[in-house]
Each structure stands twice: as structure tokens, then as C-alpha cells.
Design an enzyme around this catalytic site. Sequence first.
Site, PDB file in Angstrom:
ATOM      1  CE  LYS A 184       2.568 -11.907   4.231  1.00 36.20           C
ATOM      2  NZ  LYS A 184       2.244 -11.619   2.836  1.00 36.20           N
ATOM      3  N   PRO A 203      -1.057  -3.619   9.856  1.00 35.45           N
ATOM      4  CG  PRO A 203      -2.066  -1.585   9.337  1.00 35.45           C
ATOM      5  CD  PRO A 203      -1.607  -2.419  10.486  1.00 35.45           C
ATOM      6  CE1 TYR A 248       3.812  -5.722   0.896  1.00 32.19           C
ATOM      7  CE2 TYR A 248       2.853  -6.667  -1.091  1.00 32.19           C
ATOM      8  CZ  TYR A 248       2.902  -5.665  -0.136  1.00 32.19           C
ATOM      9  OH  TYR A 248       2.022  -4.611  -0.206  1.00 32.19           O
ATOM     10  CG  HIS A 299       0.321  -3.569  -7.584  1.00 28.89           C
ATOM     11  ND1 HIS A 299       0.261  -2.642  -6.590  1.00 28.89           N
ATOM     12  CD2 HIS A 299      -0.545  -3.155  -8.537  1.00 28.89           C
ATOM     13  CE1 HIS A 299      -0.602  -1.689  -6.919  1.00 28.89           C
ATOM     14  NE2 HIS A 299      -1.114  -1.990  -8.092  1.00 28.89           N
ATOM     15  CE1 TYR A 344       4.040  -1.606   0.635  1.00 27.39           C
ATOM     16  CE2 TYR A 344       3.700  -1.342   2.993  1.00 27.39           C
ATOM     17  CZ  TYR A 344       3.374  -1.944   1.799  1.00 27.39           C
ATOM     18  OH  TYR A 344       2.362  -2.874   1.771  1.00 27.39           O
TER      19      TYR A 344
HETATM   20  C1  PHB Z   1      -4.296  -0.786   1.335  1.00 26.18           C
HETATM   21  O1  PHB Z   1      -4.326  -0.564   0.114  1.00 26.18           O
HETATM   22  O2  PHB Z   1      -5.246  -0.534   2.062  1.00 26.18           O
HETATM   23  C2  PHB Z   1      -3.064  -1.377   1.947  1.00 26.18           C
HETATM   24  C3  PHB Z   1      -2.038  -1.817   1.125  1.00 26.18           C
HETATM   25  C4  PHB Z   1      -0.904  -2.348   1.675  1.00 26.18           C
HETATM   26  C5  PHB Z   1      -0.766  -2.439   3.056  1.00 26.18           C
HETATM   27  C6  PHB Z   1      -1.799  -2.006   3.879  1.00 26.18           C
HETATM   28  C7  PHB Z   1      -2.947  -1.485   3.327  1.00 26.18           C
HETATM   29  O3  PHB Z   1       0.371  -2.931   3.581  1.00 26.18           O
END
Ligand code: PHB
Length: 424
Positions: A299, A295, A387, A75, A204
Site C-alpha cells: 500500500k 509491505p 488490495y 494482475h 502469498y
Molecule cells: C514486490 O513485488 O516487491 C511486492 C509485491 C507485493 C507486496 C510487497 C512487495 O505485498
Amino acid sequence: MLDIRTQVGIVGAGPAGLLLAHLLAVAGIETVVLEKRSREEIAHTHRAGILEQGTVDLITALGLDARLRSEGFTHHGIELRVDGEARRIDFADLVGRSVQLYPQQEVFTDLADGAAARGLDVRFEVTDAELEGIEGESPAIVFTDTDGARTRLACDFIAGCDGSRGISKRAIPDELRTDNFREYPFGWFGILTEAPPSADELIYAHSPHGFALISQRTPTTQRMYFQCDPSDDPDRWTDEQIWDELDRRTAAPGFALTHGPIFDKTVIPMRSYVCEPMQHGRLFLAGDAGHTVPPTGAKGLNLAAGDVSVLARALERHYREGKGDLLATYGATALRRVWKAQHFSWWMTSMLHTHPDANSFDNRRQLGELDLVTTSRAGSTYLAEAYTGWSLIPTAPGYLDPASALGEVLASQLRGSGDMSPSR
Ligand code: PHB
């Protein structure tokens, strides 16, 4: 009592413990890894799915990247969706780096298969482990092996990689340990659904109804989350109610989530935690045993990769070069990266979630912040840099000695392996 011996005893065979065992094997250092859970249990625990580029480079340098490349997805950015408006953060443009979508339990499987292929001593389903003598010269881990034999593993050092509920951090005396802790007044409702991805990249979403995250797993399954009450019962929610909630939080012109049967539902608490110090005597904590992040910034595993890189090199320095300097400063070194990531994870969480007590000032301020982060190059560059991740190890003297066996492995992530394909 059965007596056995190794150089480094590792408590915990999650990604932190296994990655450390692999790195130490490269340095010619012997380990025994002890794990309470079964291999199947760890392999079936759903965790976050984003690997920083440095973590990918480290796994690649260990030769364990075959499945990650064929089944993972690169990504080059993420979308922040601000009340229905798409604002893309372009990692490739801003910092020339990318991340890999590849779930943590798959990383575990690759590390465990690789450990077996390498002949590493990894023992699952051992019970009643206790740490002994960590303040002296000859510490030990006493445990009951799968055949019922009480066993004493004598070692030079112990690595506590046994997660947030493990025994290791409690071996640091209370009066010397600071538990830096914050609990958030919301959790994540996580689902897995059988339906093709709704978008090419992660979304997000900030919305007046709360936060949601749209992620993916495979070409036919998706992972999604939405902000919920941390004490919520996942079984209280029907599929229809879940889709309603996700739809309204991600609504945007021309966008529709692809729905499908929901085959997994969990409520995940949100916590930030750092144990200080991360070392005591001959015990060194790494990964979730030393810290937890919410989450939102993805990280967790990446912090573990940083810790064990620093620790492996410090141990190599001790054994191969006879110098204890990097071991003496391990905790302080690891904590600098940990605290940066703690801030980032807290910041992403605070910026994107709706706080239950927020008033109109708080809500408007949050929108101002999101506007700044998504329209200012300086603002979005901070997000992109954090990130995609900072270097796993410091560039300070001693860490990247090209003459050391680990030097080459650890340097790989500083160069960056560039593009990974296929891209999605
Ligand atoms: C996930 O795909 O489980 C995932 C992706 C990004 C995050 C948290 C979980 O910030």
C-alpha cells in the site's frame, strides 16, 4: 543568503513529492522540489512493486504511463497458498478491478523524467534543509544548494513528502503530535534473483515454517521475500539456505520455484505508523512522511498517490477558487483512507505471518481465518476491494469539480481505465 520564491515548496522528490509537483503543474501552481538524496540513489532503492488501478489511472492521466504499460504486468488476482493449498483471489471476478506489477523505483524514474520534460524545478542533493515559520503566513525552507549556496525558499505552503525519516513531521510540535506506532516481531528477507517467474501471479504463502511471498520483476528476474528475524544479517545466509527456506514455505503439489543466482539480499523491518495530525499551520504531510505500512498489502506508494491527489485538489481550490475549505480538512480527509489501508496492511500481515509467541490456538484460529477469507465470497471480496484500492479522493463536494483543471485528471481513476496489457 540567496532568496527565492515559489507557491508550494515540496520537501522530498520521491514518488509523493514528484507526483504532487506534476498535479500542481496541471493546476497551474508553481513548485520547487528539494531532495536530499541523489537521483541515482532513489532510482536504485528497491521498493514494493504493486500499483492499484487508481494509481495507474492517475499516472496515465498525467501522460506518464508509456513505460508502465510496456514493461509492467496486469494482475487480475493473487494466490493465497495455505499450507500447500492454492486458493486464488480473483480480483476481476470479485470487484472488476486489477493491479499493475511495476516497481516503485521505475515509477520514480518516469516521474523524474516527466518532471524534467515539463520544466519542473527539482533539486537533488540539497543539504541541511530546515523549515521556518510554518505557523505563520509566510513559511520558508532554508537549505544549502548543490553549489554550496545557503538559500531561502519562501513559499505560501510547504508539502512534507520526505519519507519516514524526514524532517517535516518533526516540525509539528511534540505536544500536538501523536505518533501511532507498532513494530512487528518479524521482518522480510528480500531477494532478487535471475530466473524467470515461478508463477503468473503473486503467491502469498502461509506455512508452518512462516510466511513467504513470490513476486516478479521482469521476464528474467524475480522478487521474493520470506519472514525472518528483523535483526537478521542478510550476509549470514548462503544462496542454498535461502532457496531451502523459500522452497519449504511455498511447497505445493506440482509446484517448483525457479531458482537462479541471487543478486540482491536485504532485511526489511515491518512497521505500522501514522502521524496525527497530518497538517500543522502551513505544513502538509504526504506519503511516508505521514505514515508507514508493512509491505504485506503493497500500500505504501498507493497511499502517497491518495494523499497528493487530495492535497493537490485542496491547493487548487485555494488558489483558483479562493476557498480554504479543502485545505482545512486535508489531514482528516487523507487520514480516513490511510487508516483503512493501515487496517488492511496490519490484517494481511497478522493473517499470513507466524507470530513468534503463537500457540496452537493462535495457529488454528489463523487457519480458520484464511479458510473464511478464501472460501466465503464476502471474505474474499473484502480482500479484493482493499488490495485493488479505494478511490484516491473522496466523492465529497469540491473534489471532483469538472470546471477545475485537476477535476478531469482526478476523475479518471473513478471511471477506471479497465484492462491493461500485457497480462501476466
Ligand atoms: C514486490 O513485488 O516487491 C511486492 C509485491 C507485493 C507486496 C510487497 C512487495 O505485498
